[in-house]
Design a protein around this motif. Structure first.
Motif, PDB file in Angstrom:
ATOM      1  N   ALA A 102      85.207 101.768  75.646  1.00 19.77           N
ATOM      2  CA  ALA A 102      84.042 101.884  76.533  1.00 19.77           C
ATOM      3  C   ALA A 102      83.451 103.282  76.454  1.00 19.77           C
ATOM      4  CB  ALA A 102      84.439 101.544  77.973  1.00 19.77           C
ATOM      5  N   GLY A 103      84.290 104.292  76.427  1.00 18.49           N
ATOM      6  CA  GLY A 103      83.806 105.662  76.306  1.00 18.49           C
ATOM      7  C   GLY A 103      83.166 105.929  74.954  1.00 18.49           C
ATOM      8  N   LEU A 104      83.751 105.390  73.891  1.00 14.39           N
ATOM      9  CA  LEU A 104      83.211 105.614  72.553  1.00 14.39           C
ATOM     10  C   LEU A 104      81.863 104.916  72.367  1.00 14.39           C
ATOM     11  CD1 LEU A 104      86.423 105.329  70.362  1.00 14.39           C
ATOM     12  CD2 LEU A 104      85.316 107.388  71.271  1.00 14.39           C
ATOM     13  N   ARG A 105      81.696 103.765  72.991  1.00 13.33           N
ATOM     14  CA  ARG A 105      80.417 103.048  72.875  1.00 13.33           C
ATOM     15  C   ARG A 105      79.266 103.824  73.509  1.00 13.33           C
ATOM     16  NH1 ARG A 105      83.864  98.169  74.041  1.00 13.33           N
ATOM     17  NH2 ARG A 105      84.156  97.244  71.978  1.00 13.33           N
ATOM     18  N   ALA A 106      79.578 104.742  74.408  1.00 10.43           N
ATOM     19  CA  ALA A 106      78.546 105.545  75.063  1.00 10.43           C
ATOM     20  C   ALA A 106      78.139 106.767  74.228  1.00 10.43           C
ATOM     21  CB  ALA A 106      79.043 106.005  76.437  1.00 10.43           C
ATOM     22  N   LEU A 107      78.867 107.052  73.151  1.00 12.54           N
ATOM     23  CA  LEU A 107      78.551 108.208  72.313  1.00 12.54           C
ATOM     24  C   LEU A 107      77.272 107.983  71.507  1.00 12.54           C
ATOM     25  CD1 LEU A 107      82.064 109.017  70.788  1.00 12.54           C
ATOM     26  CD2 LEU A 107      80.832 110.344  72.525  1.00 12.54           C
ATOM     27  N   PRO A 108      76.547 109.044  71.208  1.00 11.96           N
ATOM     28  CA  PRO A 108      75.384 108.914  70.331  1.00 11.96           C
ATOM     29  C   PRO A 108      75.844 108.857  68.867  1.00 11.96           C
ATOM     30  CG  PRO A 108      75.633 111.184  71.000  1.00 11.96           C
ATOM     31  CD  PRO A 108      76.699 110.399  71.718  1.00 11.96           C
ATOM     32  N   LEU A 109      76.444 107.732  68.513  1.00  9.73           N
ATOM     33  CA  LEU A 109      77.057 107.559  67.200  1.00  9.73           C
ATOM     34  C   LEU A 109      76.263 106.532  66.413  1.00  9.73           C
ATOM     35  CD1 LEU A 109      79.272 107.879  65.113  1.00  9.73           C
ATOM     36  CD2 LEU A 109      80.749 106.468  66.530  1.00  9.73           C
ATOM     37  N   HIS A 119      83.813  98.385  65.161  1.00  7.06           N
ATOM     38  CA  HIS A 119      85.192  98.831  64.942  1.00  7.06           C
ATOM     39  C   HIS A 119      85.177 100.360  64.931  1.00  7.06           C
ATOM     40  CE1 HIS A 119      89.308  98.518  63.500  1.00  7.06           C
ATOM     41  NE2 HIS A 119      89.025  99.397  62.560  1.00  7.06           N
ATOM     42  N   TYR A 120      85.914 100.971  65.838  1.00  6.26           N
ATOM     43  CA  TYR A 120      85.931 102.428  65.967  1.00  6.26           C
ATOM     44  C   TYR A 120      87.218 102.986  65.386  1.00  6.26           C
ATOM     45  CZ  TYR A 120      81.871 102.201  69.007  1.00  6.26           C
ATOM     46  OH  TYR A 120      80.616 102.001  69.490  1.00  6.26           O
ATOM     47  N   ILE A 121      87.067 104.055  64.636  1.00 12.52           N
ATOM     48  CA  ILE A 121      88.196 104.749  64.032  1.00 12.52           C
ATOM     49  C   ILE A 121      88.179 106.189  64.534  1.00 12.52           C
ATOM     50  CG2 ILE A 121      89.219 105.565  61.877  1.00 12.52           C
ATOM     51  CD1 ILE A 121      87.835 103.086  60.565  1.00 12.52           C
ATOM     52  N   ARG A 122      89.341 106.667  64.940  1.00 13.51           N
ATOM     53  CA  ARG A 122      89.487 108.043  65.425  1.00 13.51           C
ATOM     54  C   ARG A 122      90.341 108.812  64.424  1.00 13.51           C
ATOM     55  NH1 ARG A 122      91.975 107.369  70.472  1.00 13.51           N
ATOM     56  NH2 ARG A 122      89.962 107.490  71.497  1.00 13.51           N
ATOM     57  N   ILE A 123      89.818 109.952  63.983  1.00 14.68           N
ATOM     58  CA  ILE A 123      90.601 110.851  63.128  1.00 14.68           C
ATOM     59  C   ILE A 123      91.130 111.967  64.014  1.00 14.68           C
ATOM     60  CG2 ILE A 123      90.596 112.411  61.152  1.00 14.68           C
ATOM     61  CD1 ILE A 123      88.268 110.729  60.014  1.00 14.68           C
ATOM     62  N   ASP A 124      92.448 112.068  64.066  1.00 16.30           N
ATOM     63  CA  ASP A 124      93.125 113.093  64.856  1.00 16.30           C
ATOM     64  C   ASP A 124      93.337 114.317  63.964  1.00 16.30           C
ATOM     65  OD1 ASP A 124      94.633 114.474  66.728  1.00 16.30           O
ATOM     66  OD2 ASP A 124      96.472 113.397  66.249  1.00 16.30           O
ATOM     67  N   PRO A 125      92.552 115.383  64.157  1.00 15.29           N
ATOM     68  CA  PRO A 125      92.651 116.547  63.262  1.00 15.29           C
ATOM     69  C   PRO A 125      93.997 117.252  63.351  1.00 15.29           C
ATOM     70  CG  PRO A 125      90.621 116.611  64.536  1.00 15.29           C
ATOM     71  CD  PRO A 125      91.484 115.542  65.135  1.00 15.29           C
TER      72      PRO A 125
END
Length: 134
Positions: A102-109, A119-125
């Motif tokens: 829900a939080g990621l869908r609100a991003l200007p992406l 489908h959201y992918i998170r890269i953990d630096p």
């Protein structure tokens, strides 16, 4: 100002993060069928993570499943012969938690390629580095 062995300015972590937060397009470097691959992607930098949208059955989503990847952004002015580059190395994971989604869908992406991408992918630096030439 710190310089590397080639004479490039080494960027600090805060400047790297500021550049990551400002650029709209990057490249993810991953392994595809045991070979190196690079794909341009629209992304967001949020909560200290690189966030990418794709579709769940894409070649990218499959290749990035719990994989160590590199992510790169840059800018170059050919006339001034100046530019910068930031590289992130970390683990890519699919985001499945409903609250996180829900939080990621609100991003200007905005994905680089057209079409629905939920489908959201998170890269953990784990490693963040940057260089600049003037």
């Amino acid at each position: 100002m710190r310089l590397d062995h080639g004479g490039l300015e080494i960027l600090g972590i805060e400047e790297c993060r500021a550049l990551l937060a400002a650029a709209p397009l990057g490249r993810v470097v991953f392994t595809d069928r045991a070979l190196p691959a690079v794909q341009p992607v629209g992304y967001a930098f949020a909560g200290g993570h690189v966030i990418i949208r794709t579709y769940a059955t894409s070649r990218l989503a499959t290749a990035l499943r719990d994989a160590v990847v590199a992510f790169e952004i840059d800018d170059y002015d050919a006339a001034a012969r100046s530019g910068w580059s930031v590289v992130v190395v970390g683990t890519a994971r699919a985001v499945t938690d409903p609250a996180d989604l829900a939080g990621l869908r609100a991003l200007p992406l905005h994905p680089w390629a057209p079409g629905e991408r939920e489908h959201y992918i998170r890269i953990d630096p784990r490693i963040v580095s940057g260089r600049r030439t003037r």
